[in-house]
Write an enzyme that holds these catalytic residues in place. Sequence first.
Site, PDB file in Angstrom:
ATOM      1  N   HIS A  57       0.852  -1.270  -0.120  1.00  0.00           N
ATOM      2  CA  HIS A  57       0.032   0.027   0.158  1.00  0.00           C
ATOM      3  C   HIS A  57       0.800   1.358  -0.010  1.00  0.00           C
ATOM      4  O   HIS A  57       0.677   2.338  -0.809  1.00  0.00           O
ATOM      5  CB  HIS A  57      -0.754   0.103   1.181  1.00  0.00           C
ATOM      6  N   VAL A  81       4.713  -5.608  -4.345  1.00  0.00           N
ATOM      7  CA  VAL A  81       5.868  -5.475  -3.400  1.00  0.00           C
ATOM      8  C   VAL A  81       5.987  -6.940  -2.419  1.00  0.00           C
ATOM      9  O   VAL A  81       4.882  -7.322  -2.092  1.00  0.00           O
ATOM     10  CB  VAL A  81       5.506  -4.024  -2.575  1.00  0.00           C
ATOM     11  N   SER A  85       0.760  -8.755   1.933  1.00  0.00           N
ATOM     12  CA  SER A  85      -0.756  -8.960   2.116  1.00  0.00           C
ATOM     13  C   SER A  85      -1.140  -8.650   3.430  1.00  0.00           C
ATOM     14  O   SER A  85      -0.648  -8.894   4.499  1.00  0.00           O
ATOM     15  CB  SER A  85      -1.594 -10.401   1.808  1.00  0.00           C
TER      16      SER A  85
END
Length: 540
Positions: A52, A199, A208
């Site tokens: 993120h 990533v 995750s």
Amino acid sequence: MLRTHLPLGGGFFDGYRVHLLSTRAQLAAWRGEQPERPLHFVPTMGALHQGHRSLLERAGRPRAAGTTPRVLLSIFVNPLQFGPGEDFSRYPRDLEADGALARAAGVAALFAPQQEEIYPGGEAALTRVIPPSSLTAVLCGRSRPGHFEAVATVVCRLLALVKPDRLLLGEKDWQQLVILRRVIADLGLPTSVEACGTVREHDGLACSSRHRYLSASERLQAGALPEALDAAEALYRAGTVEAEALRGIVRQRLNASGLALEAVDLVQPHSLAAKDRANRFSLLAVAAHCGSCRLIDHRFLMSRLPIVAIDGPAGAGKSTVTRAFARRLGLLYLDTGAMYRAVTWWVRQQGADPADPAAVAPLLDGLDLRLLGGAGVEQQVLLNGHDVTAAIRSPEVTALVSTVAAHACVRQALTAQQRAMGERGGLVAEGRDIGTAVFPDAECKVFLTATVAERARRRAFDLEQRGFPVPPHEELEASIAERDRLDSSRQEAPLLQAEDATELITDGLTIAEVIEALDGLFRQRVPEDAWRPQAATDEG
Ligand code: PAF
């Protein structure tokens, strides 16, 4: 539910800098504050991680126009997209930690609405978005019926509220990305989509939010997932292309590690259609379970480096932007127009009739035509030992190049040479027939054009800059229109937009804006997970 002690009114998160918006009204008011700045939007369900963070940081980068975008992050755990028995109630929620990450990543505002703000009429009465089942019923959709419809519904709802210029999504959720791109295109929503490569953690496991479910020993075990994909990729690189063999090695590795395989599929990356063989460009996608945590991951399998085909009429600015774009990607620049110009120069030099193919054909025998210069280096054109880089740009060559390039013998000779140059891929080629005749299997095809009036204006400017006399504007327009006619009507490889090419009209765009647009088109076709420029890989 969000934690109740957090401010539900609009305010600053963590004392300052990140605006916390909880209602649609607060969002609308914030949105209206700086309408001149582009708004880039990253929708999430919170429990933010480094993946993120990279999306948020990317979202904040200034683009071609130079203005720094405002980044809006949304955190909404969408109940619709969780099936019965899935983890909605225990999905990790940590707004404080998310706010801190958002702040560090330069986020301007965080929209964290309650359910009734997103679905004011309740779930039952909701208008839903149903993407094509060819995309939703495959891969993860098989075990999560209704999931992607729910994702499409909430993202459309968020887009309607946020009205961003750009939506940023991760390639990690590849199927979600493909579906959302399709929904946005089909509904004509006025937002562009930018995707960010996956990533990974230190052992290659894709980041995750759900990793918070893993115990320490499960986390170790989860590393077997990227290892299984590495093994499949190594098998592919060694020449195995059969889907069954590639899926088999993943199955075998996961079984050995104790991870429970849900599915492993070989598909075409954009249509998500199943494939028997990994030819050209494929996606190997895996879903597996580690304890109570569902893991997904993928590998793109490409048989060669990418090829970008940029076609279009004369004077559309192809050379300038193609050269700069090749430099940006670190790929070779193949200027096929320069090759046709070089042959034209040679025909003139030899005193042959440029209109007579019988006079031109013998001049091609043993022709030694070289384009020198690697990725990112200015190109030099050598013909039979002469450096013709400047000479081929003269108005005399410009006037004759269409005639010479229309001969079948010329096209065949140069097409063969161009194909040989592109055998291993890794180039950005420009011309008239790259996407149709030379590299019909190019990953990214663009038809770059501009109106005749705009091209005449650019041609006049260019001639003036180079000290050549500038003909009257009407004359320039007429000669450009005539060249279009010749290029489009010739028998051999006419100027034609490939069916799968995207038209890019450059009137009113700066060079930087055209390059930005090309980059967006390229990344729609070639994900970062499939290929990144060397420098970016080293950084990553
Ligand atoms: O990828 C996610 O986090 C979610 O599916 C999304 C796009 C935020 C929709 O709820």
